[in-house]
Design an enzyme around this catalytic site. Structure first.
Site, mmCIF file in Angstrom:
data_model
loop_
_atom_site.group_PDB
_atom_site.id
_atom_site.type_symbol
_atom_site.label_atom_id
_atom_site.label_comp_id
_atom_site.label_asym_id
_atom_site.label_seq_id
_atom_site.Cartn_x
_atom_site.Cartn_y
_atom_site.Cartn_z
ATOM 1 N N ARG A 45 -5.525 -6.076 -4.352
ATOM 2 C CA ARG A 45 -4.860 -5.812 -3.070
ATOM 3 C C ARG A 45 -4.062 -7.040 -2.649
ATOM 4 O O ARG A 45 -4.128 -8.087 -3.274
ATOM 5 C CB ARG A 45 -5.886 -5.413 -1.998
ATOM 6 C CG ARG A 45 -7.087 -6.322 -2.050
ATOM 7 C CD ARG A 45 -7.587 -6.872 -0.772
ATOM 8 N NE ARG A 45 -6.623 -7.342 0.153
ATOM 9 C CZ ARG A 45 -6.195 -8.603 0.209
ATOM 10 N NH1 ARG A 45 -6.613 -9.534 -0.639
ATOM 11 N NH2 ARG A 45 -5.314 -8.980 1.111
ATOM 12 N N ALA A 47 -0.005 -7.714 -0.905
ATOM 13 C CA ALA A 47 1.311 -7.233 -1.350
ATOM 14 C C ALA A 47 1.783 -7.870 -2.663
ATOM 15 O O ALA A 47 2.099 -7.158 -3.621
ATOM 16 C CB ALA A 47 2.328 -7.441 -0.231
ATOM 17 N N ARG A 87 0.175 2.946 -3.699
ATOM 18 C CA ARG A 87 0.168 2.541 -2.291
ATOM 19 C C ARG A 87 1.621 2.487 -1.805
ATOM 20 O O ARG A 87 2.475 1.929 -2.495
ATOM 21 C CB ARG A 87 -0.515 1.173 -2.111
ATOM 22 C CG ARG A 87 -2.004 1.205 -2.490
ATOM 23 C CD ARG A 87 -2.717 -0.057 -2.017
ATOM 24 N NE ARG A 87 -2.963 -0.036 -0.587
ATOM 25 C CZ ARG A 87 -3.398 -1.102 0.103
ATOM 26 N NH1 ARG A 87 -3.600 -2.251 -0.513
ATOM 27 N NH2 ARG A 87 -3.615 -1.019 1.409
ATOM 28 N N ASP A 235 3.659 -7.107 4.354
ATOM 29 C CA ASP A 235 3.713 -6.166 3.228
ATOM 30 C C ASP A 235 5.114 -5.631 2.991
ATOM 31 O O ASP A 235 5.449 -5.211 1.878
ATOM 32 C CB ASP A 235 2.742 -5.006 3.462
ATOM 33 C CG ASP A 235 1.308 -5.495 3.329
ATOM 34 O OD1 ASP A 235 0.792 -6.087 4.294
ATOM 35 O OD2 ASP A 235 0.742 -5.350 2.230
ATOM 36 N N ASN A 245 2.546 -5.331 8.390
ATOM 37 C CA ASN A 245 1.382 -6.078 7.873
ATOM 38 C C ASN A 245 0.124 -5.327 8.315
ATOM 39 O O ASN A 245 0.199 -4.301 9.006
ATOM 40 C CB ASN A 245 1.392 -7.521 8.380
ATOM 41 C CG ASN A 245 0.368 -8.379 7.672
ATOM 42 O OD1 ASN A 245 0.279 -8.376 6.456
ATOM 43 N ND2 ASN A 245 -0.459 -9.099 8.412
#
Ligand code: MRU
Length: 347
Positions: A45, A47, A87, A235, A245
């Site tokens: 995980r 970004a 994602r 992100d 974010n």
């Protein structure tokens, strides 16, 4: 400092972040489906890290592709498509996968043997570049710190989230090493506790004095003038500087504005998406209801309690004092500065 993933012996080895800090479980895989699953369930995980992991995932798929496959480029394009579904919010994922896609487009008739080599080289380059981008972000970011700084951060933007020392947390770490940071407050970051589990783990290993807060405590501390600045990662950053974010970042930015505390975002150029005019266009991931209902295997709500769980929010650019990238520090108004910075790094 922990390296959350590495390419070793033709396999990807990564730390399953869902188990931290109780357990350091390393997974070794030669299967892109394991990488896809790890990104979906947040074992991998942050970004920049999910972009790096996805790039390695394509390299693994090239290894898995049989030599008799009549159309290796189509086989690998399908893999890229699968990874893109993992994602939606962090643009680094699409940025890294587009770099791999460009290799396929530039070599449509290449053998799978050549593609294996090229795609692995590109994944290693993406990984190495991210490490250097983190270093540059830290160099720029510490110029914003004053001696004795007491900082607040949200979620995890450290080594666990990147290919280097981190973005916002990388600045905090460099600031501590430079003798500028006295203390860090860390939001626990409900529901998946990236602050409590991951950022506290990193800061305590680095011996940076850090204190955990509930997500609701920031206003009280700011009112007492205990926070000098807020630093978080991002992100996806839209063309006007609106920043997506981890959920809770927006409310923190509002609190910071109200209390005249500077609110900074740190992110590499791979997090900017100038194709989006503003933050309303950023796709926001929604997570499974049980991530809210269940804590450590125990149901905390009435069974089937309705849940809304956006994983990210968007902080409007007017709340952000500066955006620290690897190319330098951007100040408002952001639109022109972002366009100038990303024009050679388009998706
Ligand atoms: O859901 P996560 O844990 O992937 O969310 C991560 C964040 O929101 C980070 O703050 C962001 O990716 C920046 S990491 C350098």
């Amino acid at each position: 400092m922990v390296k959350p993933l590495e390419w070793t012996g033709g396999k990807l080895r990564f730390l399953d972040q869902t188990k931290l800090p109780a357990e350091e479980l390393w997974v070794e895989t030669d299967d892109v489906r394991v990488v896809h699953d790890a990104i979906c369930r947040l074992a991998l995980r942050g970004a920049p890290l999910i972009g790096i992991a996805a790039a390695y995932g394509v390299a693994l798929a090239a290894q898995q592709c049989p030599e008799e496959e009549p159309s290796p480029c189509r086989f690998l394009s399908d893999t890229i498509h699968m990874l893109e579904q993992s994602r939606p919010t962090a643009v680094n994922l699409f940025w890294a996968l587009n770099r791999q896609r460009k290799i396929l487009l530039a070599n449509p008739a290449a053998s799978i043997v050549l593609l294996r080599h090229l795609l692995l080289e590109e994944a290693l380059t993406i990984h190495g570049e991210d490490r250097i981008m983190c270093e540059h972000i830290a160099e720029h970011g510490i110029t914003l710190l004053k001696p004795g700084s007491i900082l607040l951060t949200h979620c995890n933007s450290g080594a666990l989230a990147t290919g280097g020392n981190g973005t916002a947390l990388g600045i905090i770490r460099a600031g501590r090493e430079a003798g500028l940071v006295d203390h860090v407050f860390v939001d626990e970051t409900r529901p998946l506790l990236q602050g409590a589990r991951l950022t506290m783990w990193e800061l305590m290993q680095l011996l940076v004095p850090a204190t955990l807060l509930t997500d609701n405590a920031a206003a009280f501390l700011m009112h007492q003038k205990k926070i000098h600045a807020v630093f978080t990662g991002a992100d996806r950053i839209a063309g006007n500087g609106d920043c997506a974010n981890k959920i809770g970042t927006y409310s923190l930015a509002i609190l910071a504005k109200y209390h005249a505390v500077p609110f900074y975002i740190a992110a590499p150029v791979s997090t900017f998406d100038a194709s989006l005019a503003d933050g309303n266009m950023i796709p926001i991931e929604e997570r499974d209801a049980d991530e809210l209902r269940v804590i450590n295997g125990r149901l905390m709500t009435p069974i089937d309690a309705p849940v809304y769980s956006p994983a990210f929010d968007v902080t409007p650019n007017e709340l952000i004092a500066a955006i620290i990238s690897d190319r330098g520090i951007l100040y408002p108004p952001y639109k022109h500065a972002i366009w100038e910075m990303v024009k050679n790094n388009k998706l």
